[in-house]
Scaffold this active site. Structure first.
Site: not given
Ligand code: LMR
Length: 394
Positions: A126, A207, A242
């Site tokens: 991420w 996470d 979520k």
């Molecule tokens: C995502 O990866 O789209 C979600 O976790 C929302 C975010 O905060 O980025």
């Protein structure tokens, strides 16, 4: 001072939502941000949440501050979800503003006690992990995770990377529904990962943002429970954006687990100081909703059913997407998507194709090709796959 500043770059995920909202194309489709859409293309409030909110409106007596670490009843619910109902662990949980808040608190807390450690994140991860831990003052490194050829876990690469990390370093793991690849270790693989982390004396930071969206609420916790059984100390960052649909209530949690009550209490006392210095104490509402649902047998059951429905629909969309692309004559094999879990998968679309999809068709995908399968519906599947088939020809 402000006049002299350059514009900051847009966030790769939330910036895309801003662009999407401005787009006047009536057929636009947002597969960017990880937000669940139902078959009607909306992000509904769960029934169990609605009911819990009614109970709260009728019974809430004060808006006084919560304790620094939030309501104990909420912390208990979080631990039940993470470790299982009757698990015997020495853990303590603080309510944080969302999963991102939990990660940042973890970063600040760890920096105090591990000032020279490096944080290792999966490659890919991420994008905000880099921002959050960089802002907490950490050097962020990458470990091998994704095998682009086989579109599966590069376990050997990951284990090799773990071996060469410096003892005392921090390794960030995605508990389930890996963001952005959708590829999770199987239980046997988790065992090997846990053993390698233990052997090299790394500190695990987990996470856990998608519990219930992959294989099931219990199944998605297998990895984290395995780590907790093997490793003496760890931190787990949870999110209920979520699986409760509580995105804008910012409801997350940080859980510290150690081998003794004494060590847990000491660590938690320092976590309290960290939180007090950042935002003092958490907002109440989201945590109260989660605790109300979890502690009411009827609402709890309804929640489990609603999460199961989210999971079912995501799986269905994965299958329909693969079948529709095939029906459109796309030669590439997309069947890997049906073996992956959670909202996300790497589509294999390159940045040029992602750009064309946005500019020509109003289809929003995160750079690098991550698609949010939960943004697909039966209604948008045809135009979506037609556009993808078109760009794949180029
Ligand atoms: C995502 O990866 O789209 C979600 O976790 C929302 C975010 O905060 O980025």
């Amino acid at each position: 001072m402000f006049e002299k500043l350059e514009m900051a770059p847009a966030d790769p995920i939330l910036g895309l939502t801003e662009a999407f909202n401005k787009d006047t194309n009536p057929n636009k489709i947002n597969l960017g941000v990880g937000v669940y859409k139902d078959e009607a293309g909306t992000t509904p409030i769960m029934n169990c949440v609605h009911k819990a909110e009614k109970i709260l409106v009728e019974t809430e007596k004060t808006k006084n501050y919560l304790p620094i670490t939030g309501a104990p009843a909420y912390g208990k619910c979080v631990q039940e979800l993470v470790f299982g109902k009757n698990a015997k662990v020495y853990a303590a949980t603080a309510h944080t503003p969302g999963g991102t808040g939990a990660l940042r608190v973890a970063g600040e807390f760890l920096k105090k006690f591990k000032p020279s450690a490096k944080i290792w994140v999966s490659d890919p991860t991420w994008p905000n992990h880099n921002g959050v831990f960089g802002a907490a003052g950490f050097a962020v490194g990458k470990y091998a995770y994704y095998n682009a050829q086989t579109r599966s876990l590069n376990l050997d690469g990951m284990l090799t990377a773990i071996k060469v990390m410096t003892p005392g370093d921090i390794i960030l793991l995605h508990a389930c529904c890996h963001n952005p690849s959708g590829i999770d270790p199987a239980p046997e693989q988790w065992k090997k990962i846990a053993a390698a982390i233990r052997e090299n004396e790394l500190f695990p930071l987990v996470d856990f943002a998608y519990q219930g969206l992959g294989r099931g609420l219990e199944e998605d916790a297998e990895g984290v429970r395995l780590l907790a059984g093997t490793l003496d100390e760890m931190i787990i960052c949870s999110s209920f954006s979520k699986n409760f649909g509580l995105y804008n209530e910012r409801v997350g949690a940080i859980t510290i687990k150690s081998e003794t009550q004494e060590a847990t209490d000491k660590a938690f006392s320092h976590l309290k100081t960290t939180i007090r210095q950042i935002y003092s104490n958490p907002p109440s509402h989201g945590g109260a909703v989660v605790a109300t649902v979890m502690n009411n047998p009827e609402l709890h059951k309804e929640w489990e059913d609603e999460v199961a429905e989210i999971r079912r629909r995501i799986k269905q969309m994965r299958e329909l997407f693969v079948a529709t692309l095939k029906a459109k004559g796309v030669k590439q094999d997309f069947s890997f998507l049906t073996h992956q879990y959670g909202m996300f998968s790497f589509s294999g679309l390159n940045d040029e194709q992602v750009k064309t999809l946005k500019e020509k068709y109003g289809i929003y995908i995160v750079g690098g090709g991550r698609i949010n399968v939960a943004g697909m519906t039966k209604a948008n599947m045809e135009p979506l796959c037609t556009a993808i088939a078109e760009v794949l020809k180029t």
